[in-house]
Design an enzyme around this catalytic site. Structure first.
Site, PDB file in Angstrom:
ATOM      1  N   GLU A 188       0.822  -1.222   0.000  1.00 25.60           N
ATOM      2  CA  GLU A 188       0.000   0.000   0.000  1.00 25.60           C
ATOM      3  C   GLU A 188       0.852   1.267   0.000  1.00 25.60           C
ATOM      4  OE1 GLU A 188      -2.662  -0.485   3.351  1.00 25.60           O
ATOM      5  OE2 GLU A 188      -3.992  -1.764   2.183  1.00 25.60           O
ATOM      6  N   GLU A 380      -5.532  -7.864  -0.953  1.00 22.45           N
ATOM      7  CA  GLU A 380      -6.194  -7.930   0.355  1.00 22.45           C
ATOM      8  C   GLU A 380      -7.672  -7.648   0.176  1.00 22.45           C
ATOM      9  OE1 GLU A 380      -4.546  -5.277   3.308  1.00 22.45           O
ATOM     10  OE2 GLU A 380      -2.503  -5.792   2.741  1.00 22.45           O
TER      11      GLU A 380
HETATM   12  P1  P53 Z   1      -6.847  -3.098   9.786  1.00 21.63           P
HETATM   13  C1  P53 Z   1      -6.341   1.457   6.067  1.00 21.63           C
HETATM   14  C2  P53 Z   1      -7.326   1.310   5.117  1.00 21.63           C
HETATM   15  C3  P53 Z   1      -7.306   0.209   4.287  1.00 21.63           C
HETATM   16  C4  P53 Z   1      -6.297  -0.736   4.411  1.00 21.63           C
HETATM   17  O1  P53 Z   1      -6.611  -3.030   8.216  1.00 21.63           O
HETATM   18  C5  P53 Z   1      -5.311  -0.566   5.356  1.00 21.63           C
HETATM   19  C6  P53 Z   1      -5.335   0.524   6.189  1.00 21.63           C
HETATM   20  C7  P53 Z   1      -4.307   0.715   7.216  1.00 21.63           C
HETATM   21  O2  P53 Z   1      -4.767   0.349   8.476  1.00 21.63           O
HETATM   22  O3  P53 Z   1      -4.275  -1.423   5.510  1.00 21.63           O
HETATM   23  C8  P53 Z   1      -4.288  -2.759   5.096  1.00 21.63           C
HETATM   24  O4  P53 Z   1      -5.893  -4.097  10.310  1.00 21.63           O
HETATM   25  C9  P53 Z   1      -2.932  -3.285   5.474  1.00 21.63           C
HETATM   26  C10 P53 Z   1      -2.963  -4.401   6.455  1.00 21.63           C
HETATM   27  C11 P53 Z   1      -4.118  -4.225   7.396  1.00 21.63           C
HETATM   28  C12 P53 Z   1      -5.410  -4.321   6.601  1.00 21.63           C
HETATM   29  O5  P53 Z   1      -5.435  -3.343   5.596  1.00 21.63           O
HETATM   30  O6  P53 Z   1      -6.593  -1.720  10.262  1.00 21.63           O
HETATM   31  O7  P53 Z   1      -2.121  -3.600   4.372  1.00 21.63           O
HETATM   32  O8  P53 Z   1      -1.715  -4.440   7.098  1.00 21.63           O
HETATM   33  O9  P53 Z   1      -4.133  -5.099   8.472  1.00 21.63           O
HETATM   34  C13 P53 Z   1      -6.661  -4.188   7.436  1.00 21.63           C
HETATM   35  O10 P53 Z   1      -8.262  -3.540   9.975  1.00 21.63           O
END
Ligand code: P53
Length: 481
Positions: A188, A380
């Site tokens: 990201e 993701e």
């Molecule tokens: P968490 C923000 C918005 C979308 C994706 O996020 C993001 C973030 C940053 O927090 O990050 C990705 O754990 C990231 C992962 C993360 C996952 O989204 O805040 O690449 O490391 O865990 C989910 O719910």
């Protein structure tokens, strides 16, 4: 003929070192930014996405109780990876996305002296993934810059970071090129603007903050391009990619001003990052933005390397969609919804205020294929929930099965529309620490980990209902969704 997922479509899952490995002070690893981020107060879940990190927070964390920092203990994947990967194999994963920690390989950023213990660990991790019959997809930097970057260089805006990262990536490419086909230099990469402390180690109390954030992003573009070029020159089998956290956004209304505001948001939040890495140059709107905001970047000087280091595939994470308005007064706020906390009445949201929108994945995938004409990778996708084990020692997570099926349906439709998609990695197939909130209780997994927000619990792993659902989806290559 009914079109479907390609036969070799890479169904699988993704984790990161800093949210899973734990073992923060084992085998010579140095302290990282995520190691100094505390868990948020659950009452603030919907109003607070990203922590801000200052030099003071870093200092305080050095002597504070390590138990207050959940990413230091993670889910102990550093020690449990063999069993955990067995479980992924049982689900039939064809790809496993994981990350390597710079803080393990070059703890003090001395590129002459790689840490052999760390390399031995990753050697075995990679072999374990390969032996389980999965394609490893490696992220070289997933939100875990060593604190040493801040202390020695200030952050990624220092040009020396480019050489350090290039040496790190070359070492890993030389070592793993015949075992790892899919490579992603930065997770990201637009976090450099959305949450700069995370990926590019620019702390919130830096002077000239915005300019430094863009300089850090630029240095990451240059570093990534050099790594891509090195791989293309030496290891043509390696497929090199790029990634943003796609902030999929719609105009709040059909007011042309909302449409314009939404386009501008998309340009500077998402498209600039993918354009530079897949087309090899900054788009006109970014150049205009930098001029308007007096942001200086050595774009001329680096133009040829950017052009020589364009990627083979384009990746993104996709969780939710949001709305952008030209003027937001009087509009109710949905919170948790990244920058544009506006409620979309057509969508439901999670406990963290993330608005669930499977159709958005089809829309986005079409736009990405049209714009870049390169294979796409969903790196993701997933849903976080508070969950407990029931008496049968499982979790009946129908909402997760629904989310999974609906998003895969939308993706399948995008493929039927004509988009070329290589793979789909579920975020957090095993529960791990949340990036945004550092909570253990924001669970994404098909596998439950018995551990609470304070790190108490047996750490034993249990299969949720969704474990069997995903297994069946993979077995049938997504035929029955
Ligand atoms: P968490 C923000 C918005 C979308 C994706 O996020 C993001 C973030 C940053 O927090 O990050 C990705 O754990 C990231 C992962 C993360 C996952 O989204 O805040 O690449 O490391 O865990 C989910 O719910």
């Amino acid at each position: 003929m009914r079109s479907t997922f390609p036969k070799d479509f890479l169904f699988g899952g993704a984790i990161s070192a800093c949210q899973a490995e734990g073992a923060w002070n084992v085998d010579g690893r140095s302290l990282t930014i995520p190691d100094v981020v505390k868990k948020i107060d659950p009452a603030k879940r919907k109003t607070f996405l990203q922590a801000t990190i200052t030099k003071n927070d870093v200092e305080e964390a050095k002597t504070a109780n390590w138990k207050d920092y959940p990413k230091r203990w993670g889910i102990d994947f550093y020690h449990t990876y063999k069993e955990d990967i067995q479980l992924m194999k049982e689900m039939g994963f064809r790809v496993f996305r994981f990350s390597i920690a710079l803080a393990r390989v070059f703890p003090d950023l001395h590129i002459e002296k790689p840490n052999e213990k760390a390399l031995a660990y990753y050697d075995d991790l990679v072999d374990t993934i390969v032996q389980a019959g999965m394609q490893p997809l490696v992220t070289l930097s997933h939100f875990d810059p060593p604190i040493a970057i801040c202390e020695k260089y200030g952050g990624w805006y220092h040009r020396d970071m480019i050489d350090i990262f290039e040496s790190y990536a070359r070492l890993l490419l030389d070592r793993y090129h015949d075992k790892i086909k899919y490579w992603l230099p930065f997770n990201e990469i637009n976090a450099a603007i959305l949450a700069p402390f995370k990926g590019s180690a620019v702390l919130n109390d830096e002077e000239n903050y915005e300019e430094k954030c863009w300089q850090a992003a630029h240095n990451q573009f240059v570093a990534a391009a050099k790594v891509v070029k090195y791989a293309h020159d030496n290891y043509p089998n390696c497929q090199m990619g790029c990634m943003v956290a796609y902030c999929q956004s719609y105009p709040y209304s059909c007011d042309p001003l909302d449409v314009l505001a939404n386009d501008k948001f998309d340009q500077m939040t998402n498209l600039t990052f993918l354009d530079v890495q897949s087309k090899g140059k900054y788009p006109y709107f970014a150049l205009h933005y930098f001029k308007e905001h007096s942001i200086y970047l050595p774009i001329e000087q680096d133009s040829s390397i950017l052009l020589q280091g364009t990627v083979d595939w384009v990746g993104y994470s996709y969780y939710q969609s949001m709305l952008t308005a030209d003027h937001t007064e009087g509009i109710s706020s949905g919170n948790g919804n990244l920058k544009n906390g506006l409620v979309n009445p057509y969508l439901k949201s999670t406990e963290w205020g993330w608005q669930i929108d499977p159709v958005g994945l089809r829309i986005l995938t079409n736009r990405m294929y049209d714009r870049y004409q390169k294979p796409l990778f969903i790196l993701e996708n997933g849903i976080g929930k508070v969950e407990q084990l029931n008496e049968e020692k499982t979790v009946n997570d129908t909402y997760r099965i629904d989310y999974l099926r609906q998003h895969l349906k939308a993706l399948k439709q995008a493929i039927e529309d004509g988009c070329e998609v290589i793979g789909y990695a579920w975020w957090g197939p095993i529960d791990l620490i949340s990036s945004g909130t550092s909570e253990m209780s924001k669970r994404y997994g098909f596998i439950y980990v018995d551990q609470d927000d304070e790190g108490n619990g047996t750490k034993e792993r249990f299969k949720k209902e969704s474990f069997y659902a995903y297994k069946e989806i993979i077995e049938t290559n997504g035929e029955n969704l």
